[in-house]
Structures are given as structure tokens and as C-alpha cells.
Design a protein around this motif. Structure first.
Motif, short mmCIF file in Angstrom:
data_model
loop_
_atom_site.label_atom_id
_atom_site.label_comp_id
_atom_site.label_asym_id
_atom_site.label_seq_id
_atom_site.Cartn_x
_atom_site.Cartn_y
_atom_site.Cartn_z
N ALA A 250 0.83 -1.21 0.00
CA ALA A 250 0.00 0.00 0.00
C ALA A 250 0.86 1.26 0.00
CB ALA A 250 -0.93 0.00 1.22
N GLU A 251 2.04 1.19 0.61
CA GLU A 251 2.93 2.35 0.68
C GLU A 251 3.90 2.42 -0.49
OE1 GLU A 251 4.80 1.96 4.49
OE2 GLU A 251 3.11 2.86 5.57
N GLY A 252 3.83 1.43 -1.40
CA GLY A 252 4.72 1.45 -2.56
C GLY A 252 6.09 0.87 -2.31
N ARG A 253 6.30 0.19 -1.19
CA ARG A 253 7.61 -0.42 -0.91
C ARG A 253 7.80 -1.72 -1.68
NH1 ARG A 253 9.48 2.29 3.68
NH2 ARG A 253 7.82 3.32 4.87
N LEU A 254 6.70 -2.37 -2.01
CA LEU A 254 6.75 -3.60 -2.80
C LEU A 254 5.85 -3.44 -4.02
CD1 LEU A 254 6.30 -6.37 -0.04
CD2 LEU A 254 8.45 -5.65 -1.10
N ASP A 255 6.28 -4.02 -5.17
CA ASP A 255 5.35 -4.08 -6.29
C ASP A 255 4.50 -5.34 -6.15
OD1 ASP A 255 6.82 -6.28 -7.31
OD2 ASP A 255 8.08 -4.99 -8.55
N PRO B 170 -17.69 16.84 6.66
CA PRO B 170 -16.98 18.08 6.30
C PRO B 170 -16.02 18.47 7.41
CG PRO B 170 -19.33 18.29 5.88
CD PRO B 170 -19.16 17.02 6.64
N GLY B 171 -14.89 19.07 7.02
CA GLY B 171 -13.91 19.52 7.99
C GLY B 171 -12.76 18.59 8.21
N VAL B 172 -12.91 17.32 7.78
CA VAL B 172 -11.85 16.34 7.96
C VAL B 172 -10.90 16.37 6.76
CG1 VAL B 172 -11.40 13.85 8.03
CG2 VAL B 172 -13.21 14.81 9.44
N GLU B 173 -9.61 16.32 7.02
CA GLU B 173 -8.62 16.24 5.95
C GLU B 173 -8.52 14.80 5.46
OE1 GLU B 173 -3.84 16.93 5.06
OE2 GLU B 173 -4.64 17.16 7.09
N VAL B 174 -8.44 14.61 4.15
CA VAL B 174 -8.36 13.28 3.55
C VAL B 174 -7.06 13.16 2.77
CG1 VAL B 174 -9.39 11.65 1.93
CG2 VAL B 174 -10.86 13.01 3.43
N VAL B 175 -6.33 12.07 2.99
CA VAL B 175 -5.12 11.75 2.24
C VAL B 175 -5.31 10.37 1.63
CG1 VAL B 175 -2.63 11.36 2.35
CG2 VAL B 175 -3.67 13.14 3.75
N VAL B 176 -5.05 10.23 0.33
CA VAL B 176 -5.25 8.96 -0.37
C VAL B 176 -3.89 8.42 -0.80
CG1 VAL B 176 -6.39 7.78 -2.28
CG2 VAL B 176 -7.51 9.72 -1.17
N ARG B 177 -3.60 7.18 -0.41
CA ARG B 177 -2.32 6.54 -0.76
C ARG B 177 -2.54 5.16 -1.38
NH1 ARG B 177 0.49 7.89 5.06
NH2 ARG B 177 0.80 10.14 4.74
N GLY B 178 -3.69 4.93 -1.95
CA GLY B 178 -4.00 3.61 -2.48
C GLY B 178 -3.46 3.39 -3.89
N THR C 262 -5.69 3.97 2.44
CA THR C 262 -4.64 3.22 1.77
C THR C 262 -5.20 1.91 1.23
OG1 THR C 262 -3.94 1.98 3.72
CG2 THR C 262 -2.98 4.16 3.42
N GLY C 263 -4.31 1.08 0.67
CA GLY C 263 -4.71 -0.23 0.18
C GLY C 263 -4.58 -0.34 -1.32
N PHE C 264 -5.32 -1.31 -1.92
CA PHE C 264 -5.31 -1.41 -3.37
C PHE C 264 -6.63 -1.96 -3.88
CE2 PHE C 264 -4.87 -5.98 -4.05
CZ PHE C 264 -4.27 -6.43 -2.89
#
Length: 228
Positions: free
Chosen positions: A23-28, A155-163, A189-191
Motif C-alpha cells: 500500500a505504501e509502494g515499498r513492494l510491487d 466536512p472539515g476532515v482532511e483526507v489523504v489517499v495513498r492507495g 490506503t490499500g489497493f
């Protein structure tokens, strides 16, 4: 000791490290598949240990923030009351699984530091609009395989997407919206493989009802102005 037999729980712990790494891109995906297969074939600790030797454990990739010695004012609004804490970073993740079925987590509940959701030919809904939060940052780990996961934030919550999407997709539409002071951050996160992860920003039913009543009251005031 390396020759000791590994348990199912040991193998699942290693698999969780691998899922976090992809999920973090450390492995393909090829490396992930090879290591996951080796994990479930492993019979001893000696066979498990090399699989994650070059990977950090989940949640420890970045150094912990320094503890501030300065007394700060409480968070604005009601966010401070909704970040309720839990057993700390070592608290176990919670799971939501939909296999050819559906799963919903909504209403008044406490979102843990990490929530894992799996949709295989099914659908998951993680609704955070009325939730409390175990920490100022919570991670929603989504695995959509020929299925879908829908994350709803207030509303008001920050969202970060790393999927990661492979013949599937992650919704990035809610990224870049600044969070309110003191509001939690939700990291998705995830895939997704032949599936999708959607992220929506909605007010709760109670807030929607309150806004509707306020509009009605305003219209009544316009139709019946006071006569002085």
C-alpha cells in the motif's frame, strides 16, 4: 528460536506487514505475491523472518513526533470531544469483510487508529460522519477485489489517499481540501483490483435535518416580517 514452529497468527502478522508495504509502494505486486506465497508456506520462524527483514513494521516507518512541552489551547469546535483515544499505537486493527456480501460500519462508533476493510465480490461502507476517532490520524486500509469500498467522511476532515489501483481505481476527489483546526486526518490506503474505492464528503443526517430546519425558519421569517 528459528526452528520453532510458526502459528497461523504469526503468518497473518507477516502478511499484514506485506499488505502495508504494498500500500505504501515499498513492494510491487509481483514481490507482494511472491512473499505472500512464501509466508503461507512457511512452517518455522526461521522461514518467516527473512520475508520482512527489509521492511518496517506497520506504523513505525516515520519517527514519532516530538512531544510538545508548550501548553496549547484545546481544538476548535467539537473535534476535541470526538478524538477520544484508545490503547495506543499497539491497539489491534479492526476489520470489516464482505465476501460476496455487504458490510457497513456507521452511526455512533469509534474509528480505531487502523481499520482494515476487504471487499471480494461485495461491498463495504465505512461511514465516519457520526464517529469518534481513536487518534488525530486514522488509517482506513481498503482492499477491493472485484468489489467496492466506500468511505464517507464529514466536512472539515482532511483526507489523504495513498492507495493503488490495478484495473481498478481510488477516488482522489476529496484530497487537497484543508481540514478544520483540530479536526482528524483520514488516510485511505490499500489497493483495488478490478474494483474501486470511493471517498465521499457528506454531512450527517442530523446535521442535514438541522440545516433544513434553519432554512425553513429563514423562509418563515422572510414571509412573515415583523411589523413594528
Amino acid at each position: 528460536m528459528p526452528e520453532l514452529r510458526a502459528s497461523d497468527a504469526d503468518r497473518e502478522q507477516v502478511a499484514e506487514v506485506l499488505r502495508e508495504a504494498v500500500a505504501e509502494g515499498r513492494l510491487d505486486m509481483d514481490e507482494f505475491g511472491e512473499r505472500l506465497e512464501a509466508t503461507y508456506k512457511a512452517r518455522t520462524y526461521g522461514e518467516l523472518e527473512p520475508i520482512t527483514r527489509d521492511l518496517p513494521a506497520p506504523g513505525v516507518a516515520a519517527p514519532a513526533p516530538a512531544v510538545s512541552m508548550v501548553k496549547r489551547p484545546p481544538a476548535a469546535g467539537d473535534w476535541a470531544s470526538r478524538i477520544v483515544g484508545d490503547a495506543g499505537p499497539s491497539a489491534p486493527a479492526q476489520w470489516g469483510v464482505a465476501v460476496m456480501s455487504g458490510f457497513e460500519r456507521k452511526g455512533h462508533w469509534t474509528a480505531p487508529r487502523r481499520f482494515n476493510s476487504v471487499a471480494f465480490w461485495g461491498g463495504c461502507v465505512i461511514d465516519l460522519r457520526e464517529a469518534n476517532f481513536a487518534a488525530g490520524e486514522v488509517v482506513v486500509n481498503c482492499f477491493a477485489i472485484m468489489g467496492g469500498v466506500n468511505v464517507i467522511v464529514p466536512p472539515g476532515v482532511e483526507v489523504v489517499v495513498r492507495g493503488i489501483g490495478i484495473m481498478g481505481g481510488f477516488d482522489h476527489g476529496q484530497e487537497g481540501v484543508p481540514g478544520e483546526p483540530g479536526a482528524p486526518r483520514v488516510v485511505v490506503t490499500g489497493f483495488a483490483f478490478w474494483g474501486g474505492v470511493g471517498i465521499e464528503r457528506k454531512v450527517s443526517r442530523a446535521e442535514r435535518h438541522r440545516l433544513k430546519e434553519a432554512r425553513r425558519a429563514a423562509r418563515r421569517g422572510e414571509l412573515n416580517p415583523r411589523q413594528d
